[in-house]
Motif scaffolding. Structure first.
Motif, PDB file in Angstrom:
ATOM      1  N   PRO A 603     -22.432  -5.361   6.512  1.00  0.00           N
ATOM      2  CA  PRO A 603     -22.498  -4.505   5.327  1.00  0.00           C
ATOM      3  C   PRO A 603     -22.755  -5.326   4.079  1.00  0.00           C
ATOM      4  CG  PRO A 603     -20.226  -4.822   6.035  1.00  0.00           C
ATOM      5  CD  PRO A 603     -21.091  -5.429   7.097  1.00  0.00           C
ATOM      6  N   ALA A 604     -23.502  -4.732   3.149  1.00  0.00           N
ATOM      7  CA  ALA A 604     -23.738  -5.413   1.882  1.00  0.00           C
ATOM      8  C   ALA A 604     -22.410  -5.620   1.160  1.00  0.00           C
ATOM      9  CB  ALA A 604     -24.680  -4.583   1.021  1.00  0.00           C
ATOM     10  N   ASP A 605     -22.372  -6.690   0.387  1.00  0.00           N
ATOM     11  CA  ASP A 605     -21.150  -6.963  -0.361  1.00  0.00           C
ATOM     12  C   ASP A 605     -20.978  -5.888  -1.430  1.00  0.00           C
ATOM     13  OD1 ASP A 605     -18.962  -7.964  -1.610  1.00  0.00           O
ATOM     14  OD2 ASP A 605     -19.963  -9.718  -2.472  1.00  0.00           O
ATOM     15  N   ASP A 606     -20.052  -4.969  -1.203  1.00  0.00           N
ATOM     16  CA  ASP A 606     -19.830  -3.882  -2.163  1.00  0.00           C
ATOM     17  C   ASP A 606     -18.804  -4.258  -3.227  1.00  0.00           C
ATOM     18  OD1 ASP A 606     -17.546  -3.912  -0.642  1.00  0.00           O
ATOM     19  OD2 ASP A 606     -17.883  -1.947   0.285  1.00  0.00           O
ATOM     20  N   GLY A 607     -18.348  -5.500  -3.213  1.00  0.00           N
ATOM     21  CA  GLY A 607     -17.410  -5.953  -4.231  1.00  0.00           C
ATOM     22  C   GLY A 607     -15.975  -5.555  -3.989  1.00  0.00           C
ATOM     23  N   LEU A 608     -15.717  -4.846  -2.867  1.00  0.00           N
ATOM     24  CA  LEU A 608     -14.353  -4.378  -2.627  1.00  0.00           C
ATOM     25  C   LEU A 608     -13.406  -5.547  -2.404  1.00  0.00           C
ATOM     26  CD1 LEU A 608     -12.571  -1.892  -2.300  1.00  0.00           C
ATOM     27  CD2 LEU A 608     -13.071  -1.927   0.143  1.00  0.00           C
ATOM     28  N   ALA A 609     -13.877  -6.573  -1.701  1.00  0.00           N
ATOM     29  CA  ALA A 609     -13.010  -7.719  -1.428  1.00  0.00           C
ATOM     30  C   ALA A 609     -12.554  -8.380  -2.725  1.00  0.00           C
ATOM     31  CB  ALA A 609     -13.746  -8.733  -0.542  1.00  0.00           C
ATOM     32  N   SER A 610     -13.473  -8.547  -3.662  1.00  0.00           N
ATOM     33  CA  SER A 610     -13.094  -9.190  -4.927  1.00  0.00           C
ATOM     34  C   SER A 610     -12.162  -8.306  -5.744  1.00  0.00           C
ATOM     35  CB  SER A 610     -14.355  -9.525  -5.736  1.00  0.00           C
ATOM     36  OG  SER A 610     -15.071  -8.354  -6.058  1.00  0.00           O
ATOM     37  N   ARG A 611     -12.333  -6.971  -5.642  1.00  0.00           N
ATOM     38  CA  ARG A 611     -11.453  -6.084  -6.393  1.00  0.00           C
ATOM     39  C   ARG A 611     -10.065  -5.993  -5.754  1.00  0.00           C
ATOM     40  NH1 ARG A 611     -16.438  -3.341  -6.854  1.00  0.00           N
ATOM     41  NH2 ARG A 611     -15.990  -1.868  -5.168  1.00  0.00           N
ATOM     42  N   LEU A 612      -9.993  -6.204  -4.452  1.00  0.00           N
ATOM     43  CA  LEU A 612      -8.709  -6.202  -3.767  1.00  0.00           C
ATOM     44  C   LEU A 612      -7.950  -7.518  -3.958  1.00  0.00           C
ATOM     45  CD1 LEU A 612      -9.472  -4.520  -0.313  1.00  0.00           C
ATOM     46  CD2 LEU A 612      -7.894  -3.662  -2.037  1.00  0.00           C
ATOM     47  N   ALA A 613      -8.698  -8.584  -4.160  1.00  0.00           N
ATOM     48  CA  ALA A 613      -8.093  -9.916  -4.203  1.00  0.00           C
ATOM     49  C   ALA A 613      -6.975  -9.992  -5.242  1.00  0.00           C
ATOM     50  CB  ALA A 613      -9.166 -10.961  -4.518  1.00  0.00           C
ATOM     51  N   GLY A 614      -5.819 -10.453  -4.780  1.00  0.00           N
ATOM     52  CA  GLY A 614      -4.687 -10.656  -5.668  1.00  0.00           C
ATOM     53  C   GLY A 614      -3.876  -9.420  -5.988  1.00  0.00           C
ATOM     54  N   LEU A 615      -4.343  -8.239  -5.541  1.00  0.00           N
ATOM     55  CA  LEU A 615      -3.595  -7.010  -5.836  1.00  0.00           C
ATOM     56  C   LEU A 615      -2.367  -6.894  -4.933  1.00  0.00           C
ATOM     57  CD1 LEU A 615      -6.322  -4.228  -6.272  1.00  0.00           C
ATOM     58  CD2 LEU A 615      -5.087  -5.467  -8.058  1.00  0.00           C
ATOM     59  N   ARG A 616      -1.365  -6.194  -5.440  1.00  0.00           N
ATOM     60  CA  ARG A 616      -0.214  -5.825  -4.619  1.00  0.00           C
ATOM     61  C   ARG A 616      -0.239  -4.309  -4.450  1.00  0.00           C
ATOM     62  NH1 ARG A 616       5.909  -8.129  -4.665  1.00  0.00           N
ATOM     63  NH2 ARG A 616       6.637  -6.905  -2.879  1.00  0.00           N
ATOM     64  N   ILE A 617      -0.364  -3.874  -3.213  1.00  0.00           N
ATOM     65  CA  ILE A 617      -0.520  -2.454  -2.907  1.00  0.00           C
ATOM     66  C   ILE A 617       0.665  -1.985  -2.080  1.00  0.00           C
ATOM     67  CG2 ILE A 617      -1.959  -0.728  -1.752  1.00  0.00           C
ATOM     68  CD1 ILE A 617      -4.361  -2.509  -2.285  1.00  0.00           C
ATOM     69  N   ALA A 618       1.246  -0.861  -2.479  1.00  0.00           N
ATOM     70  CA  ALA A 618       2.347  -0.260  -1.727  1.00  0.00           C
ATOM     71  C   ALA A 618       1.853   1.027  -1.076  1.00  0.00           C
ATOM     72  CB  ALA A 618       3.525   0.032  -2.642  1.00  0.00           C
ATOM     73  N   ILE A 619       2.261   1.261   0.169  1.00  0.00           N
ATOM     74  CA  ILE A 619       1.884   2.471   0.907  1.00  0.00           C
ATOM     75  C   ILE A 619       3.160   3.163   1.359  1.00  0.00           C
ATOM     76  CG2 ILE A 619       0.687   3.396   2.925  1.00  0.00           C
ATOM     77  CD1 ILE A 619      -1.121   0.914   2.852  1.00  0.00           C
ATOM     78  N   TYR A 620       3.314   4.427   0.965  1.00  0.00           N
ATOM     79  CA  TYR A 620       4.470   5.201   1.423  1.00  0.00           C
ATOM     80  C   TYR A 620       4.002   6.283   2.379  1.00  0.00           C
ATOM     81  CZ  TYR A 620       8.487   8.225   1.748  1.00  0.00           C
ATOM     82  OH  TYR A 620       9.533   8.968   2.254  1.00  0.00           O
ATOM     83  N   SER A 621       4.529   6.255   3.607  1.00  0.00           N
ATOM     84  CA  SER A 621       4.220   7.268   4.612  1.00  0.00           C
ATOM     85  C   SER A 621       5.289   7.224   5.683  1.00  0.00           C
ATOM     86  CB  SER A 621       2.843   7.012   5.241  1.00  0.00           C
ATOM     87  OG  SER A 621       2.612   7.918   6.306  1.00  0.00           O
ATOM     88  N   LEU A 622       5.684   8.408   6.148  1.00  0.00           N
ATOM     89  CA  LEU A 622       6.626   8.470   7.265  1.00  0.00           C
ATOM     90  C   LEU A 622       5.936   8.196   8.591  1.00  0.00           C
ATOM     91  CD1 LEU A 622       8.818  11.548   6.250  1.00  0.00           C
ATOM     92  CD2 LEU A 622       9.247   9.118   5.853  1.00  0.00           C
ATOM     93  N   THR A 623       4.611   8.233   8.609  1.00  0.00           N
ATOM     94  CA  THR A 623       3.851   7.870   9.806  1.00  0.00           C
ATOM     95  C   THR A 623       3.595   6.371   9.724  1.00  0.00           C
ATOM     96  OG1 THR A 623       2.785  10.043   9.701  1.00  0.00           O
ATOM     97  CG2 THR A 623       1.854   8.432  11.221  1.00  0.00           C
ATOM     98  N   GLU A 624       4.530   5.589  10.237  1.00  0.00           N
ATOM     99  CA  GLU A 624       4.497   4.146  10.020  1.00  0.00           C
ATOM    100  C   GLU A 624       3.308   3.478  10.701  1.00  0.00           C
ATOM    101  OE1 GLU A 624       8.360   2.097  10.006  1.00  0.00           O
ATOM    102  OE2 GLU A 624       9.260   4.036  10.491  1.00  0.00           O
ATOM    103  N   SER A 625       2.849   4.030  11.816  1.00  0.00           N
ATOM    104  CA  SER A 625       1.692   3.430  12.484  1.00  0.00           C
ATOM    105  C   SER A 625       0.458   3.495  11.586  1.00  0.00           C
ATOM    106  CB  SER A 625       1.418   4.156  13.800  1.00  0.00           C
ATOM    107  OG  SER A 625       1.171   5.537  13.587  1.00  0.00           O
ATOM    108  N   SER A 626       0.309   4.581  10.826  1.00  0.00           N
ATOM    109  CA  SER A 626      -0.828   4.698   9.921  1.00  0.00           C
ATOM    110  C   SER A 626      -0.732   3.670   8.800  1.00  0.00           C
ATOM    111  CB  SER A 626      -0.888   6.104   9.331  1.00  0.00           C
ATOM    112  OG  SER A 626      -1.106   7.074  10.337  1.00  0.00           O
ATOM    113  N   SER A 627       0.463   3.467   8.277  1.00  0.00           N
ATOM    114  CA  SER A 627       0.650   2.459   7.223  1.00  0.00           C
ATOM    115  C   SER A 627       0.292   1.068   7.733  1.00  0.00           C
ATOM    116  CB  SER A 627       2.095   2.480   6.723  1.00  0.00           C
ATOM    117  OG  SER A 627       2.434   3.731   6.180  1.00  0.00           O
ATOM    118  N   ARG A 628       0.730   0.763   8.956  1.00  0.00           N
ATOM    119  CA  ARG A 628       0.433  -0.568   9.509  1.00  0.00           C
ATOM    120  C   ARG A 628      -1.061  -0.764   9.721  1.00  0.00           C
ATOM    121  NH1 ARG A 628       5.070   0.644  12.672  1.00  0.00           N
ATOM    122  NH2 ARG A 628       3.724   1.262  14.413  1.00  0.00           N
ATOM    123  N   GLN A 629      -1.752   0.263  10.202  1.00  0.00           N
ATOM    124  CA  GLN A 629      -3.190   0.141  10.410  1.00  0.00           C
ATOM    125  C   GLN A 629      -3.934  -0.019   9.092  1.00  0.00           C
ATOM    126  OE1 GLN A 629      -3.403   3.799  12.781  1.00  0.00           O
ATOM    127  NE2 GLN A 629      -4.286   2.628  14.465  1.00  0.00           N
TER     128      GLN A 629
END
Length: 712
Positions: A603-629
Motif C-alpha cells: 500500500p502507498a504510504d498514507d501517512g498513518l504510521a507517522s500520525r500514529l507514532a508516539g501517540l497513546r491510545i486507549a480502547i474501552y470495550s467489554l469484548t476484550e478479544s476485539s481490543s487485543r486485535q
C-alpha cells in the motif's frame, strides 16, 4: 484541492508555506509561486501544484492529485498549457525524490498520483511557465463539473443518521447532523431535536440538560419521544442520586428546586410513548407534589415496579372525581383531540383526531372549520386527504405501495418511537402478521423500495425490545434482511443496520436451513464484487460469523473464504490498516489471498504510521478479544504507538488515568457498561473521544483511521 476537506488542505498549505519552497527566487517569481501554491486549497482545482527551488537552484513544480479521476481530468490541461514546450512535463506520473521536503509533505496527504514539472533555468522562461500553469488553473476553475453527484434527499440523510445511531456511530451521526444544519435542510428546532436524540442514544444526559435551548425545548411542540428523553435527562441529572440512596427528603427537594418547573412547562396529560423509568418517577414525584393531578394518578396506577419507593407514598386510590360528570359530546371530543394533536407532534394523536372528526355530522365539521382556534388545525388535517396515518408497522407496510403515501419515510421515522414493540414480541400471531406483511411488500417494487429505505427505522424499533435480539422475532429479522438483499435501493448504499440484523439472527440461534438462508442473503447484498467503501462492512460481517456459534461449520467456512476471496481484486487499493485487518482475519481462518500480482502490491504510504507514532491510545470495550486485535493492528503499523485496553465495568483508577492521559480514547458503545461510559466522559472532558461503529476490532481501527485522516 489536496486533502479530504478544506481544513486538512489548509493545514497542508500552512506546512508548505513554512518550508519556504521558493525563498531564493526573485520577487516576481516568488509572487507567482505563491499564487500557484494556492491550488492546494482551491476547491475547483483537482489536486495541488507547488513550485520548488532546490539548493542547487533547479526549479520544478510538484504535482499531487488525490484520485485517478482527478488525474485524468488534470493531465491533458497541464499538457495543453504547460507541456514539453514550456516545462519538462510529459504527462507521465513520477514519484517525488526522497530529499524533497515539499514532496514529503504532499505525500502525507495520500495522493493517488504524483508527477513533476521541471522548469528551465532562465528566469524569463520560468515566469512564462508559471503564468501558463496559472492559466491552466483558472481554466479548470471555469470548467463545468461534469461528474457532479446528484443531491441527496433530506429523507435519505435522516435515514442515514438513524443508521449510524443504530450501530453506535456517534461521530458519523454528528457529521450528518452538521450537514443538515449547514445546508439548512431542517429548521433549527428539528435540528435541535435530532441533537437531543443523538445524545440520548449515548445516554449523555447531562449534555442534554446543559443545552442552552433546554428550557425552550420543554415548552416547544415536541414528539412524545423527545418528551420522554427530556424527562429522562432531568431524572438522571438531578434525581437519580438521591433516589437510589432512598433519601426521600433530598429527592423531593431536588425535584422541587431543579426539575418541577420543567415538568410543569411540558404540560403532560398522558404518558408519552417510550417513557423510561426516570420519566415515570418524575411523573410520580409531580403527583406527590400536586395530589389533584388525577390524570397522572390514573396513568401511574399500574407502574409500581417503575416507580420504586414513590409508589408507597402515593394514596391507595385516586381522589374522588366530581359527581355528575357526563360523557363528552362528539364535537367536544373532537375539539379535545384536535388540541392534543396540535400540542404534541404525534402520528397516533393525529390519527385519533382524524377519527374523532370522522364521527361528526357535516354541520359540526363545518362549525369546527370556521371556529378559532380549531380552523388551522382542521385545515392541516384536511391536507392529509382525510386518510389517517398508519399506527403500526403492519399498517405502514400495507400502505407502502400507495403512490400517494409520499410521507412514508417521515411516518416511519416517528413510528419507530411511538409504535408499540411489546405486543409484537409476545404474541406469535402478531409476529406472523408482521412477517406476512414483509413478504407481501416484496412483490411490489415501490413498497419494497420504501421499506428498504426505512430499514434503519425498523431496526431502531426492533432494538427498543428489552430482550433484543429475541429468538421469537428471528423470522422478522430474516424477513427484513431478505427484503434488503432483494431490494433495488440497497445498491445505492449499504446500511450498517443490516449488520445489526445479521448479528441478531446469529445470536438468536438459527437452524441449519435458516443459517444457509442468511448466508444467501449476505451473498446477494455483497454482490459479485464490492468496492473499497464496503470493506469495513464486509470485515464486520466476517467477525460476526467467526464469533458466533454455527449449525453448519462447513457452510460457514466456505462462505467466509468466498467473501474474503472477493477482496483480492481490490486488495491493492486498500489502506494499510485495512490490509492488515484482512490479513489478520484471513490468518485466523487459515486462508491467505492467492498469490496474484495485485495482492503483492504494497500500500502507498498514507501517512498513518507517522500520525500514529508516539501517540497513546486507549480502547474501552467489554469484548476484550476485539481490543487485543485492534491493538495488534495499530502496533504493526507503528511500533512506537502505545495502545492500552480496558474492560472495567465501572470507574477505576486505571480507567481514570487512561481517560485523563491518552491522546485518543476509543469507546465501543455497543460493548460497554453505562457506569463506565459516564465515568470516561466525566474524566475525559474536552479531549478527543471516539465512538466505534459495531463491536469488532475492525470498527475500532476504522474510527481511529477516520479521525487521523481528518487531521492530515
Amino acid at each position: 484541492m489536496i486533502g479530504p476537506n478544506f481544513d486538512a488542505a489548509r493545514a497542508v498549505l500552512a506546512d508548505l508555506v513554512a518550508l519556504q519552497p521558493c525563498a531564493s527566487a526573485s520577487n516576481e517569481i516568488a509572487a507567482l509561486c505563491a499564487d500557484v501554491t494556492q491550488s492546494v486549497i482551491s476547491e475547483t482545482f483537482p489536486g495541488a501544484l507547488v513550485p520548488v527551488i532546490d539548493s542547487a537552484g533547479s526549479m520544478q513544480i510538484d504535482v499531487a492529485v488525490p484520485t485517478m479521476s482527478d488525474w485524468r481530468r488534470l493531465k491533458p490541461v497541464l499538457l495543453a498549457f504547460a507541456g514539453p514546450t514550456l516545462t519538462g512535463f510529459d504527462g507521465v506520473p513520477e514519484p517525488f525524490a526522497a530529499i524533497d521536503p515539499i514532496g514529503a509533505r504532499l505525500q502525507l496527504a495520500a495522493p493517488a498520483v504524483t508527477a513533476i514539472m521541471r522548469l528551465p533555468a532562465d528566469d524569463r522562461a520560468r515566469v512564462a511557465a508559471l503564468r501558463a500553469v496559472l492559466r491552466a488553473r483558472d481554466t479548470l476553475a471555469c470548467a463545468p463539473e461534469l461528474q457532479r453527484s446528484a443531491p441527496v434527499p433530506t429523507s435519505w440523510l435522516l435515514a442515514r443518521f438513524q443508521d449510524y445511531l443504530n450501530v453506535g456511530g456517534r461521530d458519523a451521526a454528528t457529521g450528518i447532523l452538521d450537514r443538515l444544519r449547514s445546508e439548512l435542510r431542517l429548521d433549527a428546532l428539528n435540528v435541535k431535536f435530532l441533537e437531543v436524540q443523538l445524545l440520548a442514544v449515548f445516554e449523555d444526559w447531562a449534555a442534554i440538560v446543559d443545552l442552552p435551548e433546554f428550557p425552550s425545548l420543554c415548552v416547544a411542540r415536541r414528539t412524545p419521544a423527545i418528551t420522554a428523553i427530556l424527562l429522562e435527562a432531568l431524572y438522571q441529572t438531578h434525581i437519580a442520586g438521591p433516589f437510589d440512596a432512598v433519601n426521600v427528603a433530598e429527592t423531593r427537594a431536588a425535584f422541587e428546586s431543579s426539575v418541577q418547573s420543567f415538568v410543569q412547562s411540558m404540560s403532560i396529560a398522558a404518558a408519552p410513548a417510550g417513557l423510561r423509568i426516570g420519566g415515570w418517577r418524575l411523573l410520580g414525584l409531580e403527583t406527590l407534589s400536586d395530589p389533584d393531578r388525577q390524570d397522572l394518578f390514573a396513568i401511574l396506577a399500574d407502574r409500581a415496579q417503575d416507580l420504586g419507593w414513590i409508589a408507597d407514598l402515593l394514596p391507595a386510590q385516586a381522589p374522588l372525581a366530581p359527581q355528575g360528570v357526563e360523557v363528552a359530546a362528539p364535537i367536544d371530543a373532537a375539539r379535545e383531540a384536535l388540541v392534543q394533536a396540535d400540542a404534541v407532534d404525534s402520528i397516533d394523536l393525529l390519527a385519533d383526531a382524524m377519527a374523532a372528526m370522522a364521527r361528526l355530522s357535516p354541520d359540526e365539521l363545518a362549525l369546527l372549520r370556521e371556529t378559532m382556534p380549531f380552523r388551522p388545525i382542521v385545515q392541516a388535517t384536511d391536507e392529509l386527504a382525510n386518510i389517517a396515518p398508519p399506527t403500526s408497522w403492519i399498517a405502514w407496510l400495507d400502505r407502502a405501495g400507495d403512490p400517494a403515501f409520499a410521507n412514508a419515510l417521515d411516518i416511519a421515522r416517528r413510528g419507530k418511537d411511538e409504535w408499540e414493540i411489546g405486543a409484537s414480541t409476545g404474541d406469535p400471531v402478531a409476529v406472523r402478521a408482521l412477517v406476512a406483511a414483509l413478504e407481501k411488500v416484496q412483490g411490489d417494487e415501490l413498497a419494497a423500495g420504501r421499506t428498504t429505505q426505512a430499514l434503519p427505522y425498523l431496526v431502531a424499533w426492533l432494538q427498543r425490545d428489552d430482550e433484543f435480539p429475541r429468538a421469537a422475532l428471528s423470522p422478522v429479522y430474516g424477513g427484513l434482511l431478505t427484503l434488503f438483499a432483494l431490494g433495488s435501493a440497497r445498491g445505492a448504499t449499504i446500511y450498517d443496520s443490516s449488520q445489526v440484523l445479521v448479528e441478531g439472527l446469529l445470536a438468536s440461534g438459527l437452524g441449519q436451513k435458516a443459517y444457509r438462508d442468511l448466508i444467501a442473503d449476505i451473498d446477494e447484498i455483497a454482490g459479485d464484487g464490492f468496492g473499497v467503501d464496503m470493506i469495513y462492512w464486509v470485515l464486520g460481517l466476517v467477525e460476526s460469523f467467526m464469533n458466533a456459534a454455527t449449525p453448519d461449520a462447513s457452510a460457514r467456512e466456505t462462505f467466509l473464504h468466498r467473501i474474503l476471496a472477493r477482496i483480492v481484486p481490490i486488495y491493492g487499493r486498500l489502506t494499510r490498516i485495512q490490509q492488515i485487518a484482512v490479513r489478520l482475519l484471513s490468518s485466523e481462518l487459515g486462508w491467505s489471498p492467492p498469490g496474484t500480482p495485485v495482492t503483492d502490491v504494497e500500500p502507498a504510504d498514507d501517512g498513518l504510521a507517522s500520525r500514529l507514532a508516539g501517540l497513546r491510545i486507549a480502547i474501552y470495550s467489554l469484548t476484550e478479544s476485539s481490543s487485543r486485535q485492534a491493538k495488534a493492528v495499530l502496533e504493526e503499523i507503528s511500533p512506537s504507538v502505545t495502545v492500552d485496553t480496558n474492560a472495567d465495568h465501572g470507574g477505576s483508577p486505571r480507567l481514570r488515568a487512561l481517560a485523563e492521559n491518552s491522546d485518543l480514547f476509543v469507546m465501543t458503545w455497543l460493548s460497554a457498561k453505562h457506569a463506565a461510559t459516564d465515568f470516561i466522559r466525566e474524566h475525559r472532558g474536552s479531549r478527543t473521544l471516539l465512538y466505534s461503529r459495531g463491536k469488532g476490532f475492525s470498527s475500532i481501527v476504522r474510527a481511529i483511521e477516520a479521525h487521523l485522516s481528518k487531521k492530515a
